[in-house]
Design a protein around this motif. Sequence first.
Motif, PDB file in Angstrom:
ATOM      1  N   CYS A 106       0.801  -1.183   0.145  1.00 12.72           N
ATOM      2  CA  CYS A 106      -0.061  -0.174   0.050  1.00 12.72           C
ATOM      3  C   CYS A 106       0.904   1.309  -0.024  1.00 12.72           C
ATOM      4  O   CYS A 106       0.534   2.178  -0.575  1.00 12.72           O
ATOM      5  CB  CYS A 106      -0.851  -0.105   1.337  1.00 12.72           C
ATOM      6  N   GLU A 107       1.993   1.273   0.790  1.00 17.73           N
ATOM      7  CA  GLU A 107       2.734   2.467   0.770  1.00 17.73           C
ATOM      8  C   GLU A 107       3.483   2.676  -0.570  1.00 17.73           C
ATOM      9  O   GLU A 107       3.779   3.838  -0.754  1.00 17.73           O
ATOM     10  CB  GLU A 107       4.119   2.069   1.758  1.00 17.73           C
ATOM     11  N   ASP A 108       3.722   1.774  -1.332  1.00 18.32           N
ATOM     12  CA  ASP A 108       4.371   1.840  -2.814  1.00 18.32           C
ATOM     13  C   ASP A 108       3.147   2.597  -3.567  1.00 18.32           C
ATOM     14  O   ASP A 108       3.681   3.427  -4.416  1.00 18.32           O
ATOM     15  CB  ASP A 108       4.965   0.593  -3.323  1.00 18.32           C
ATOM     16  N   LEU A 109       1.995   2.208  -3.301  1.00 17.31           N
ATOM     17  CA  LEU A 109       0.989   2.864  -4.119  1.00 17.31           C
ATOM     18  C   LEU A 109       0.764   4.332  -3.900  1.00 17.31           C
ATOM     19  O   LEU A 109       0.745   5.173  -4.657  1.00 17.31           O
ATOM     20  CB  LEU A 109      -0.595   2.152  -4.018  1.00 17.31           C
ATOM     21  N   GLU A 110       0.947   4.538  -2.590  1.00 13.63           N
ATOM     22  CA  GLU A 110       0.770   5.782  -1.979  1.00 13.63           C
ATOM     23  C   GLU A 110       1.742   6.837  -2.247  1.00 13.63           C
ATOM     24  O   GLU A 110       1.787   8.069  -2.686  1.00 13.63           O
ATOM     25  CB  GLU A 110       0.764   6.000  -0.423  1.00 13.63           C
ATOM     26  N   ARG A 111       3.088   6.453  -2.515  1.00 17.52           N
ATOM     27  CA  ARG A 111       4.047   6.754  -2.899  1.00 17.52           C
ATOM     28  C   ARG A 111       4.185   7.320  -4.514  1.00 17.52           C
ATOM     29  O   ARG A 111       4.661   8.307  -4.830  1.00 17.52           O
ATOM     30  CB  ARG A 111       5.493   6.079  -2.713  1.00 17.52           C
ATOM     31  N   ALA A 112       3.616   6.376  -5.148  1.00 22.60           N
ATOM     32  CA  ALA A 112       3.159   6.589  -6.740  1.00 22.60           C
ATOM     33  C   ALA A 112       2.356   7.720  -6.791  1.00 22.60           C
ATOM     34  O   ALA A 112       2.793   8.665  -7.655  1.00 22.60           O
ATOM     35  CB  ALA A 112       2.818   5.587  -7.346  1.00 22.60           C
ATOM     36  N   PHE A 113       1.284   7.552  -6.106  1.00 22.37           N
ATOM     37  CA  PHE A 113       0.262   9.017  -6.174  1.00 22.37           C
ATOM     38  C   PHE A 113       1.144  10.142  -5.562  1.00 22.37           C
ATOM     39  O   PHE A 113       0.787  11.356  -5.988  1.00 22.37           O
ATOM     40  CB  PHE A 113      -0.807   8.580  -5.365  1.00 22.37           C
ATOM     41  N   ALA A 114       1.797  10.011  -4.403  1.00 21.91           N
ATOM     42  CA  ALA A 114       2.605  11.183  -3.997  1.00 21.91           C
ATOM     43  C   ALA A 114       3.100  12.097  -4.893  1.00 21.91           C
ATOM     44  O   ALA A 114       3.404  13.210  -5.121  1.00 21.91           O
ATOM     45  CB  ALA A 114       3.185  10.962  -2.645  1.00 21.91           C
ATOM     46  N   VAL A 115       3.986  11.213  -5.769  1.00 20.96           N
ATOM     47  CA  VAL A 115       4.956  11.872  -6.832  1.00 20.96           C
ATOM     48  C   VAL A 115       4.383  11.961  -7.971  1.00 20.96           C
ATOM     49  O   VAL A 115       4.582  13.443  -8.661  1.00 20.96           O
ATOM     50  CB  VAL A 115       6.236  10.805  -6.951  1.00 20.96           C
ATOM     51  N   ASN A 116       3.206  11.245  -8.519  1.00 23.78           N
ATOM     52  CA  ASN A 116       2.890  11.235  -9.674  1.00 23.78           C
ATOM     53  C   ASN A 116       1.457  12.102  -9.951  1.00 23.78           C
ATOM     54  O   ASN A 116       1.176  12.636 -10.929  1.00 23.78           O
ATOM     55  CB  ASN A 116       2.674   9.813 -10.421  1.00 23.78           C
ATOM     56  N   VAL A 117       0.836  12.344  -8.732  1.00 24.97           N
ATOM     57  CA  VAL A 117      -0.452  13.028  -8.780  1.00 24.97           C
ATOM     58  C   VAL A 117      -0.428  14.474  -7.809  1.00 24.97           C
ATOM     59  O   VAL A 117      -0.561  15.389  -7.998  1.00 24.97           O
ATOM     60  CB  VAL A 117      -1.749  12.209  -8.550  1.00 24.97           C
ATOM     61  N   VAL A 118      -0.128  13.953  -6.381  1.00 21.87           N
ATOM     62  CA  VAL A 118      -0.297  14.942  -5.504  1.00 21.87           C
ATOM     63  C   VAL A 118       0.975  16.045  -5.537  1.00 21.87           C
ATOM     64  O   VAL A 118       0.466  17.008  -5.383  1.00 21.87           O
ATOM     65  CB  VAL A 118      -0.139  14.411  -3.992  1.00 21.87           C
ATOM     66  N   GLY A 119       1.926  15.606  -6.029  1.00 20.86           N
ATOM     67  CA  GLY A 119       3.253  16.347  -6.191  1.00 20.86           C
ATOM     68  C   GLY A 119       2.897  17.653  -7.432  1.00 20.86           C
ATOM     69  O   GLY A 119       2.853  18.819  -7.176  1.00 20.86           O
ATOM     70  N   PRO A 120       2.345  16.913  -8.624  1.00 17.21           N
ATOM     71  CA  PRO A 120       1.940  18.018  -9.758  1.00 17.21           C
ATOM     72  C   PRO A 120       0.948  19.169  -9.341  1.00 17.21           C
ATOM     73  O   PRO A 120       0.824  20.038  -9.353  1.00 17.21           O
ATOM     74  CB  PRO A 120       1.575  17.133 -10.621  1.00 17.21           C
ATOM     75  N   PHE A 121      -0.168  18.283  -8.220  1.00 15.68           N
ATOM     76  CA  PHE A 121      -1.371  19.204  -7.937  1.00 15.68           C
ATOM     77  C   PHE A 121      -0.907  20.247  -6.890  1.00 15.68           C
ATOM     78  O   PHE A 121      -0.886  21.578  -7.202  1.00 15.68           O
ATOM     79  CB  PHE A 121      -2.127  18.396  -7.120  1.00 15.68           C
ATOM     80  N   ARG A 122       0.384  20.162  -6.238  1.00 13.84           N
ATOM     81  CA  ARG A 122       0.736  21.062  -5.186  1.00 13.84           C
ATOM     82  C   ARG A 122       1.547  22.058  -6.038  1.00 13.84           C
ATOM     83  O   ARG A 122       1.239  23.373  -5.561  1.00 13.84           O
ATOM     84  CB  ARG A 122       1.675  20.482  -4.324  1.00 13.84           C
ATOM     85  N   TRP A 123       2.277  21.847  -6.901  1.00 15.04           N
ATOM     86  CA  TRP A 123       3.227  22.826  -7.695  1.00 15.04           C
ATOM     87  C   TRP A 123       2.349  23.482  -8.425  1.00 15.04           C
ATOM     88  O   TRP A 123       2.504  24.612  -8.651  1.00 15.04           O
ATOM     89  CB  TRP A 123       4.190  22.024  -8.359  1.00 15.04           C
ATOM     90  N   THR A 124       1.225  22.912  -9.021  1.00 17.03           N
ATOM     91  CA  THR A 124       0.200  23.964  -9.982  1.00 17.03           C
ATOM     92  C   THR A 124      -0.388  24.773  -8.963  1.00 17.03           C
ATOM     93  O   THR A 124      -0.825  25.985  -9.444  1.00 17.03           O
ATOM     94  CB  THR A 124      -0.585  22.946 -10.781  1.00 17.03           C
ATOM     95  N   LYS A 125      -0.991  24.183  -8.045  1.00 19.02           N
ATOM     96  CA  LYS A 125      -1.739  25.093  -7.175  1.00 19.02           C
ATOM     97  C   LYS A 125      -0.813  26.285  -6.710  1.00 19.02           C
ATOM     98  O   LYS A 125      -1.393  27.361  -6.603  1.00 19.02           O
ATOM     99  CB  LYS A 125      -1.880  24.258  -5.758  1.00 19.02           C
ATOM    100  N   VAL A 126       0.528  26.067  -6.604  1.00 13.66           N
ATOM    101  CA  VAL A 126       1.115  27.398  -6.341  1.00 13.66           C
ATOM    102  C   VAL A 126       1.571  28.222  -7.356  1.00 13.66           C
ATOM    103  O   VAL A 126       1.430  29.676  -7.384  1.00 13.66           O
ATOM    104  CB  VAL A 126       2.453  26.854  -5.604  1.00 13.66           C
ATOM    105  N   LEU A 127       1.549  27.780  -8.648  1.00 13.53           N
ATOM    106  CA  LEU A 127       2.000  28.577  -9.765  1.00 13.53           C
ATOM    107  C   LEU A 127       0.786  28.840 -10.671  1.00 13.53           C
ATOM    108  O   LEU A 127       0.930  30.196 -11.197  1.00 13.53           O
ATOM    109  CB  LEU A 127       2.874  27.588 -10.314  1.00 13.53           C
ATOM    110  N   ALA A 128      -0.169  28.343 -10.647  1.00  6.29           N
ATOM    111  CA  ALA A 128      -1.066  28.579 -11.771  1.00  6.29           C
ATOM    112  C   ALA A 128      -1.866  29.772 -11.263  1.00  6.29           C
ATOM    113  O   ALA A 128      -2.647  30.381 -12.225  1.00  6.29           O
ATOM    114  CB  ALA A 128      -1.908  27.413 -11.873  1.00  6.29           C
TER     115      ALA A 128
END
Lengths: 248, 358
Positions: A106-128
């Motif tokens: 489960c932790e590996d799935l969480e990590r994939a989402f953290a890098v591939n989805v949540v990370g991009p969301f955070r960065w876009t939220k700050v810059l868009a």
Amino acid sequence: MTLRGRAVLITGASRGLGEALAREVGGRGARVVLVARDGAAVEAVAQDIRAHGGEAWSIAADVADKDAVHRVTGLATALAGPIDVLVHNASTLGPVPLSLLLDTDCEDLERAFAVNVVGPFRWTKVLAGSMALRGGGLVVHVSSDAAVEAYPTWGAYGASKAALDHLTRIWAAELEGTGVRFLGVDPGEMDTRMHAEAMPDADRSKLARPADVARAVADRIERAGESQSGARVALSASAEPSGLAVAS
Amino acid sequence: MLVVDPSNGCAEHARVAALPRYLRAGDLLVVNDAATIPASLRGETMGGEPLEVRLLSRRDDGTWRVVLFGRGDWRTRTEDRPAPPELAIGARLRVGGEVAEVASVSARSVRLVDLRFSAPSSSVWRAIYRAGAPVQYAYVRDALHLWDVQTAYAGEPLAVEMPSAGRPLSWSVLLELRRRGVALACVTHAAGLSSTGDEALDEALPLDEELVVSAATVRAVKETRARGGRVVAVGTSVVRALEGNAHAHRGELVATRMRTSLRIGPGFVPRIVSGLLSGVHERGTSHLDLVSAFVDGATLDEAYRSAEHEGYRIHELGDVCLVLDGALASDRAGLRPRSASVPAGLAEPLLRGASCAR
């Protein structure tokens, strides 16, 4: 939109497509900020872009690190100016060899989402928000055919990329009319370390070169105004030496 | 949000989500899009004496104007912080891992100095973002993160304290304004330190501050005035940027990057700005002086008393106040207390009907 003079931030820029794209947009006159976890590797790429007359800065950071987001985007903006183009290229496959979902921690799935989805969301939220206020900007999500096809053992990666594709569409719908555009790019199979880790037995001669794909992605960035915001573009490797065919 | 209409002396209480109600199609809302720098850095003298360095502004010659504090940290109120060790020109400090030399010391205060870093500008920015923290407030229990002090549209890092009037503005409100025909524009203004711990220096605040007005904003202001719309500034920093720019250009707004030390107070006649959304300020501050340029003292006093009665929060992270001619019709009435039972959001934004000072 021409890339000349634009501030472009690329994550995962120390190798593979990210590195090639940083070199490509740097060569086209963009002020490019390269982000990757490996500080020495990403600085070496930035240095090389500068040595070829480009403007480039490197920042060492993990896109999944919540505490890094504002520090990196703030520093990037201080160095290169307000960001015009944000390319979410960094991603993780999760542990290799790839495994069935039933065998995925489960932790590996969480990590994939953290890098591939949540990370991009955070960065876009700050810059868009700044892009919307300035009336223009482009956010590129590097996706994969694994977001569309249900390949066994690609579960964590594929599901996260499917979520990223949908994020592309929802961002586009919410910010329609602001001038901020979103683009999903499936770069196709490339001869990269990530590909080798996922499919060590693949025939490398049939894989696209990251530099060719980067050229096609940079072209799409410069022509982003021609396609619908939120569109997903698949670039597929071609046998032709000219490189790539494009299917929207 | 306290809403004050100077044209009729009326005031009422509302949620920020209701801001679109008080603006009209054709109006222009101007925000300060400066991102907030992590402007507080730990430093020490070469003798090992600790100090806190609060960045104020980057000067044209590449030095940083800073305010120094002696030992201790933000949990002590700024005005109670000890003075820094006295530093002569040429003295060297370690700041955020970089070495800096004192280039000049202000005649106003030993706390106000210009530092010249030995590293290039990009390395100094890296040090700031690696080692800096947002300027903190003793009245806040926990240390603020960098994300706590950014607006939803922050761009170029230029402010050393948050342009806080824009803090409650969500994109839901901004896009709703746009849907209703209110235009949006921005200036980038280096909102400065709110307090230096030195009474003489505090009295001189705000010191000169850098600002950027873009060609797009000049155009938006001109178009707004041509169609009879109102220019509404979000924050005192936007008023200072727009009026400071116009003041320097014979009343005309010009697209440029510049500095202003214009002080705005009662009696000042704004040439560009029609009204403003601002914090609820403490009496006696330069911020409140600036608000007084838009509303007569009696109306503001009455409205502020009502806000105090309703438990408004002051300071940077507090509530806000819209001062705008025509915001309220004087025939509105129906007093209701500000209470938790009133739902938030656009459906029921009004917390209390208008009360009028005259």
